[in-house]
Design an enzyme around this catalytic site. Structure first.
Site, PDB file in Angstrom:
ATOM      1  N   ASP A 100       0.878  -1.160   0.000  1.00  0.00           N
ATOM      2  CA  ASP A 100       0.000   0.000   0.000  1.00  0.00           C
ATOM      3  C   ASP A 100       0.920   1.216   0.000  1.00  0.00           C
ATOM      4  OD1 ASP A 100      -2.358   1.621   0.404  1.00  0.00           O
ATOM      5  OD2 ASP A 100      -1.763   1.774   2.507  1.00  0.00           O
ATOM      6  N   ARG A 101       0.443   2.376  -0.405  1.00  0.00           N
ATOM      7  CA  ARG A 101       1.318   3.548  -0.458  1.00  0.00           C
ATOM      8  C   ARG A 101       1.215   4.390   0.816  1.00  0.00           C
ATOM      9  NH1 ARG A 101       0.715   8.859  -4.177  1.00  0.00           N
ATOM     10  NH2 ARG A 101      -0.262   9.509  -2.239  1.00  0.00           N
ATOM     11  N   ASP A 102       0.099   5.105   0.967  1.00  0.00           N
ATOM     12  CA  ASP A 102      -0.033   6.061   2.073  1.00  0.00           C
ATOM     13  C   ASP A 102      -0.052   5.330   3.410  1.00  0.00           C
ATOM     14  OD1 ASP A 102      -0.195   8.074   0.144  1.00  0.00           O
ATOM     15  OD2 ASP A 102      -2.382   7.969   0.066  1.00  0.00           O
ATOM     16  N   SER A 133      -2.353  11.205   5.477  1.00  0.00           N
ATOM     17  CA  SER A 133      -3.055  12.372   6.008  1.00  0.00           C
ATOM     18  C   SER A 133      -4.549  12.130   5.906  1.00  0.00           C
ATOM     19  CB  SER A 133      -2.683  13.619   5.196  1.00  0.00           C
ATOM     20  OG  SER A 133      -3.528  14.699   5.537  1.00  0.00           O
ATOM     21  N   ASP A 134      -5.281  12.465   6.960  1.00  0.00           N
ATOM     22  CA  ASP A 134      -6.736  12.371   6.903  1.00  0.00           C
ATOM     23  C   ASP A 134      -7.303  13.373   5.898  1.00  0.00           C
ATOM     24  OD1 ASP A 134      -6.900  10.304   8.744  1.00  0.00           O
ATOM     25  OD2 ASP A 134      -7.126  11.667  10.449  1.00  0.00           O
ATOM     26  N   ASN A 193      -5.294   3.019  -3.203  1.00  0.00           N
ATOM     27  CA  ASN A 193      -6.538   3.749  -3.439  1.00  0.00           C
ATOM     28  C   ASN A 193      -6.216   5.239  -3.437  1.00  0.00           C
ATOM     29  OD1 ASN A 193      -8.074   1.405  -3.438  1.00  0.00           O
ATOM     30  ND2 ASN A 193      -8.834   1.663  -1.351  1.00  0.00           N
ATOM     31  N   ARG A 235     -11.115  -0.553  -6.387  1.00  0.00           N
ATOM     32  CA  ARG A 235     -10.933   0.051  -5.067  1.00  0.00           C
ATOM     33  C   ARG A 235     -10.815  -1.043  -4.010  1.00  0.00           C
ATOM     34  NH1 ARG A 235     -11.148   4.698  -2.278  1.00  0.00           N
ATOM     35  NH2 ARG A 235     -11.978   4.590  -0.171  1.00  0.00           N
ATOM     36  N   LYS A 236      -9.679  -1.042  -3.300  1.00  0.00           N
ATOM     37  CA  LYS A 236      -9.508  -2.040  -2.233  1.00  0.00           C
ATOM     38  C   LYS A 236     -10.646  -1.904  -1.230  1.00  0.00           C
ATOM     39  CE  LYS A 236      -5.312  -0.492  -1.505  1.00  0.00           C
ATOM     40  NZ  LYS A 236      -3.995  -0.246  -0.880  1.00  0.00           N
ATOM     41  N   ASP A 270      -1.483  -0.734   5.947  1.00  0.00           N
ATOM     42  CA  ASP A 270      -1.761  -0.202   7.279  1.00  0.00           C
ATOM     43  C   ASP A 270      -3.263  -0.197   7.584  1.00  0.00           C
ATOM     44  OD1 ASP A 270      -2.278   1.888   5.414  1.00  0.00           O
ATOM     45  OD2 ASP A 270      -1.869   3.428   6.930  1.00  0.00           O
TER      46      ASP A 270
END
Length: 191
Positions: A11-13, A20-21, A55, A104-105, A131
């Site tokens: 996953d990236r973020d 970031s939210d 995503n 979309r996961k 995460d």
């Protein structure tokens, strides 16, 4: 030809870069973890193939466009190359949850894209590192071994899903990508 049992999908973020939210909306807001970049380099040098499945609904929401995302990924590829590695493929979903897409996961479309791009009809035996629970779910849907990192939203995920850290859990839990890579490369050294 890469082998599924030598593939790690990230996953990236929250795994590679700070999350970031409010979404990571620009190159200026894109802050990779130095330890993650170094870890990807180490994996590649040890003969692993590394891909990304992310995503990116901020595109559908109008927070940034695909050109901005491309600039973030070009910067990421350059950083990984400087660390001696290469991301074999970056698959992203630009849709919102309401779009009801297959990419979309936790739906498996991104992993299917990675499999096609790398010539792997099956991803069984690969690793999926994320995460969030959706990362683990999509990996399991395609036979990947799930890994949860505590970085990014990982601690929040563990609060919601404490069973992930319980003995006998389907997932392995690590502090961050670097600690997973330390463990994996150590495991590979075992006779």
């Amino acid at each position: 030809m890469p082998r599924a049992d030598r593939l790690i999908i990230l996953d990236r973020d929250g795994v590679i870069n700070q999350d970031s939210d409010d979404y990571v909306k620009s190159l200026e807001e894109f802050h990779p973890y130095p330890s993650a970049i170094h870890a990807i380099g180490r994996l590649c040098q040890a003969g692993w193939t590394v891909a990304v499945a992310t995503n990116q609904s901020g595109i559908a929401r109008g927070y940034y466009d695909e050109a901005t995302l491309a600039s973030m990924h070009e910067h990421l590829q350059a950083m990984v190359a400087d660390a001696g590695g290469r991301l074999a493929h970056i698959a992203y979903c630009p849709h919102s949850p309401e779009d009801d897409c297959d990419c979309r996961k936790p739906r498996p479309g991104l992993l299917d894209q990675i499999g096609r791009a790398l010539g792997m009809p099956s991803l069984s035996g690969s690793w999926m590192v994320g995460d969030k629970n959706v990362d683990l779910q999509v990996g399991e849907a395609r036979g990947c071994q799930p890994v949860l990192v505590r970085s990014g939203k990982g601690e929040r995920t563990l609060t919601k899903h404490p069973e992930l850290a319980a003995p006998g859990s389907r997932a392995r839990v690590f502090d961050d990508l670097a600690s997973f890579v330390d463990w994996l490369l150590e495991e590979q050294q075992e006779p």
